[in-house]
Design a protein around this motif. Sequence first.
Motif, PDB file in Angstrom:
ATOM      1  N   ARG A   1       0.873  -1.175   0.000  1.00 45.38           N
ATOM      2  CA  ARG A   1       0.000   0.000   0.000  1.00 45.38           C
ATOM      3  C   ARG A   1       0.910   1.225   0.000  1.00 45.38           C
ATOM      4  O   ARG A   1       1.805   1.336   0.828  1.00 45.38           O
ATOM      5  CB  ARG A   1      -0.901  -0.003   1.226  1.00 45.38           C
ATOM      6  N   ILE A   2       0.674   2.119  -0.954  1.00 47.91           N
ATOM      7  CA  ILE A   2       1.446   3.357  -1.034  1.00 47.91           C
ATOM      8  C   ILE A   2       0.534   4.501  -0.623  1.00 47.91           C
ATOM      9  O   ILE A   2      -0.565   4.648  -1.151  1.00 47.91           O
ATOM     10  CB  ILE A   2       2.006   3.582  -2.453  1.00 47.91           C
ATOM     11  N   LEU A   3       0.992   5.301   0.328  1.00 48.42           N
ATOM     12  CA  LEU A   3       0.241   6.453   0.824  1.00 48.42           C
ATOM     13  C   LEU A   3       0.927   7.723   0.337  1.00 48.42           C
ATOM     14  O   LEU A   3       2.140   7.860   0.477  1.00 48.42           O
ATOM     15  CB  LEU A   3       0.202   6.461   2.357  1.00 48.42           C
ATOM     16  N   PHE A   4       0.157   8.645  -0.231  1.00 47.07           N
ATOM     17  CA  PHE A   4       0.674   9.924  -0.715  1.00 47.07           C
ATOM     18  C   PHE A   4      -0.029  11.047   0.050  1.00 47.07           C
ATOM     19  O   PHE A   4      -1.253  11.079   0.110  1.00 47.07           O
ATOM     20  CB  PHE A   4       0.369  10.112  -2.204  1.00 47.07           C
ATOM     21  N   ASN A   5       0.735  11.972   0.592  1.00 45.94           N
ATOM     22  CA  ASN A   5       0.133  13.129   1.251  1.00 45.94           C
ATOM     23  C   ASN A   5       0.834  14.416   0.813  1.00 45.94           C
ATOM     24  O   ASN A   5       1.763  14.883   1.472  1.00 45.94           O
ATOM     25  CB  ASN A   5       0.185  13.006   2.772  1.00 45.94           C
TER      26      ASN A   5
ATOM     27  N   LEU B   1       7.522   0.082   5.561  1.00 44.28           N
ATOM     28  CA  LEU B   1       8.824  -0.096   4.918  1.00 44.28           C
ATOM     29  C   LEU B   1       9.538   1.231   4.728  1.00 44.28           C
ATOM     30  O   LEU B   1      10.757   1.330   4.913  1.00 44.28           O
ATOM     31  CB  LEU B   1       8.661  -0.790   3.561  1.00 44.28           C
ATOM     32  N   ILE B   2       8.794   2.256   4.309  1.00 50.97           N
ATOM     33  CA  ILE B   2       9.365   3.578   4.026  1.00 50.97           C
ATOM     34  C   ILE B   2       8.374   4.634   4.478  1.00 50.97           C
ATOM     35  O   ILE B   2       7.175   4.516   4.232  1.00 50.97           O
ATOM     36  CB  ILE B   2       9.625   3.775   2.508  1.00 50.97           C
ATOM     37  N   ASP B   3       8.877   5.665   5.127  1.00 50.47           N
ATOM     38  CA  ASP B   3       8.096   6.876   5.415  1.00 50.47           C
ATOM     39  C   ASP B   3       9.042   8.042   5.205  1.00 50.47           C
ATOM     40  O   ASP B   3       9.986   8.220   5.977  1.00 50.47           O
ATOM     41  CB  ASP B   3       7.547   6.853   6.844  1.00 50.47           C
ATOM     42  N   THR B   4       8.843   8.817   4.150  1.00 49.92           N
ATOM     43  CA  THR B   4       9.780   9.885   3.797  1.00 49.92           C
ATOM     44  C   THR B   4       9.781  11.039   4.795  1.00 49.92           C
ATOM     45  O   THR B   4      10.651  11.905   4.720  1.00 49.92           O
ATOM     46  CB  THR B   4       9.514  10.436   2.389  1.00 49.92           C
ATOM     47  N   SER B   5       8.838  11.041   5.735  1.00 49.73           N
ATOM     48  CA  SER B   5       8.833  12.102   6.746  1.00 49.73           C
ATOM     49  C   SER B   5       9.726  11.761   7.936  1.00 49.73           C
ATOM     50  O   SER B   5       9.954  12.605   8.797  1.00 49.73           O
ATOM     51  CB  SER B   5       7.404  12.370   7.242  1.00 49.73           C
ATOM     52  N   LEU B   6      10.239  10.535   7.972  1.00 42.13           N
ATOM     53  CA  LEU B   6      11.102  10.101   9.077  1.00 42.13           C
ATOM     54  C   LEU B   6      12.558  10.091   8.632  1.00 42.13           C
ATOM     55  O   LEU B   6      12.860   9.717   7.497  1.00 42.13           O
ATOM     56  CB  LEU B   6      10.693   8.706   9.547  1.00 42.13           C
ATOM     57  N   PRO B   7      13.477  10.450   9.535  1.00 39.05           N
ATOM     58  CA  PRO B   7      14.894  10.452   9.153  1.00 39.05           C
ATOM     59  C   PRO B   7      15.438   9.023   9.049  1.00 39.05           C
ATOM     60  O   PRO B   7      14.995   8.135   9.774  1.00 39.05           O
ATOM     61  CB  PRO B   7      15.569  11.207  10.299  1.00 39.05           C
ATOM     62  N   PRO B   8      16.399   8.797   8.132  1.00 35.20           N
ATOM     63  CA  PRO B   8      17.030   7.481   8.054  1.00 35.20           C
ATOM     64  C   PRO B   8      18.040   7.312   9.188  1.00 35.20           C
ATOM     65  O   PRO B   8      18.494   8.320   9.715  1.00 35.20           O
ATOM     66  CB  PRO B   8      17.723   7.490   6.697  1.00 35.20           C
ATOM     67  N   PRO B   9      18.421   6.136   9.566  1.00 37.03           N
ATOM     68  CA  PRO B   9      17.840   4.883   9.122  1.00 37.03           C
ATOM     69  C   PRO B   9      16.512   4.643   9.833  1.00 37.03           C
ATOM     70  O   PRO B   9      16.358   4.988  11.002  1.00 37.03           O
ATOM     71  CB  PRO B   9      18.877   3.839   9.522  1.00 37.03           C
ATOM     72  N   GLN B  10      15.587   4.037   9.128  1.00 32.85           N
ATOM     73  CA  GLN B  10      14.272   3.748   9.696  1.00 32.85           C
ATOM     74  C   GLN B  10      14.207   2.292  10.123  1.00 32.85           C
ATOM     75  O   GLN B  10      14.591   1.412   9.370  1.00 32.85           O
ATOM     76  CB  GLN B  10      13.176   4.032   8.677  1.00 32.85           C
ATOM     77  N   GLU B  11      13.736   2.085  11.342  1.00 30.25           N
ATOM     78  CA  GLU B  11      13.509   0.720  11.793  1.00 30.25           C
ATOM     79  C   GLU B  11      12.096   0.324  11.400  1.00 30.25           C
ATOM     80  O   GLU B  11      11.185   1.145  11.402  1.00 30.25           O
ATOM     81  CB  GLU B  11      13.691   0.629  13.297  1.00 30.25           C
ATOM     82  N   SER B  12      11.920  -0.921  11.049  1.00 31.78           N
ATOM     83  CA  SER B  12      10.609  -1.425  10.663  1.00 31.78           C
ATOM     84  C   SER B  12       9.645  -1.310  11.840  1.00 31.78           C
ATOM     85  O   SER B  12      10.008  -1.554  12.979  1.00 31.78           O
ATOM     86  CB  SER B  12      10.748  -2.879  10.222  1.00 31.78           C
ATOM     87  N   SER B  13       8.417  -0.908  11.548  1.00 32.40           N
ATOM     88  CA  SER B  13       7.380  -0.874  12.574  1.00 32.40           C
ATOM     89  C   SER B  13       6.117  -1.482  11.990  1.00 32.40           C
ATOM     90  O   SER B  13       5.953  -1.565  10.779  1.00 32.40           O
ATOM     91  CB  SER B  13       7.130   0.554  13.046  1.00 32.40           C
ATOM     92  N   THR B  14       5.228  -1.924  12.857  1.00 31.97           N
ATOM     93  CA  THR B  14       3.977  -2.529  12.431  1.00 31.97           C
ATOM     94  C   THR B  14       2.822  -1.666  12.903  1.00 31.97           C
ATOM     95  O   THR B  14       2.833  -1.184  14.034  1.00 31.97           O
ATOM     96  CB  THR B  14       3.855  -3.957  13.002  1.00 31.97           C
TER      97      THR B  14
ATOM     98  N   GLY C   1       3.328  16.446   3.075  1.00 30.46           N
ATOM     99  CA  GLY C   1       4.342  16.360   2.027  1.00 30.46           C
ATOM    100  C   GLY C   1       5.137  15.071   2.029  1.00 30.46           C
ATOM    101  O   GLY C   1       6.282  15.047   1.596  1.00 30.46           O
ATOM    102  N   ALA C   2       4.539  13.968   2.488  1.00 28.29           N
ATOM    103  CA  ALA C   2       5.288  12.720   2.620  1.00 28.29           C
ATOM    104  C   ALA C   2       4.641  11.586   1.840  1.00 28.29           C
ATOM    105  O   ALA C   2       3.494  11.666   1.407  1.00 28.29           O
ATOM    106  CB  ALA C   2       5.397  12.338   4.096  1.00 28.29           C
ATOM    107  N   LEU C   3       5.415  10.514   1.700  1.00 27.57           N
ATOM    108  CA  LEU C   3       4.993   9.291   1.047  1.00 27.57           C
ATOM    109  C   LEU C   3       5.380   8.133   1.962  1.00 27.57           C
ATOM    110  O   LEU C   3       6.429   8.179   2.609  1.00 27.57           O
ATOM    111  CB  LEU C   3       5.726   9.158  -0.286  1.00 27.57           C
ATOM    112  N   ALA C   4       4.552   7.100   2.035  1.00 27.63           N
ATOM    113  CA  ALA C   4       4.878   5.911   2.814  1.00 27.63           C
ATOM    114  C   ALA C   4       4.565   4.671   2.003  1.00 27.63           C
ATOM    115  O   ALA C   4       3.638   4.660   1.185  1.00 27.63           O
ATOM    116  CB  ALA C   4       4.097   5.889   4.127  1.00 27.63           C
ATOM    117  N   VAL C   5       5.356   3.623   2.218  1.00 28.17           N
ATOM    118  CA  VAL C   5       5.120   2.322   1.587  1.00 28.17           C
ATOM    119  C   VAL C   5       4.928   1.309   2.709  1.00 28.17           C
ATOM    120  O   VAL C   5       5.784   1.173   3.588  1.00 28.17           O
ATOM    121  CB  VAL C   5       6.293   1.892   0.678  1.00 28.17           C
ATOM    122  N   LEU C   6       3.785   0.609   2.669  1.00 34.65           N
ATOM    123  CA  LEU C   6       3.452  -0.400   3.666  1.00 34.65           C
ATOM    124  C   LEU C   6       3.369  -1.763   2.991  1.00 34.65           C
ATOM    125  O   LEU C   6       2.972  -1.874   1.842  1.00 34.65           O
ATOM    126  CB  LEU C   6       2.100  -0.088   4.311  1.00 34.65           C
TER     127      LEU C   6
END
Length: 85
Positions: free
Chosen positions: A24-28, A45-58, A68-73
Amino acid sequence: HDWHDAGQGAFTCLLSSEGHADLRILFNPDNAAQTFDTRGTWDVLIDTSLPPPQESSTIQDRYTLHAGALAVLKASQELPHVRPQ
């Protein structure tokens, strides 16, 4: 989100393929955070509003994405185990 709301820029896209976990791709693109109804359990998997490195969360059923962000779940489901013959 309502497709008929001209002021709403945020949306989600579900990618599905037999034998693979759904994505699921979320666009805001909006100027404010948006909460999405994700219906189910997902790994972020990815949230462009969070700084790297990103740890996986559920997450479960809802995800709030910053402006202004995008996320991939990825769907948190186990694929059927196939034993070699």
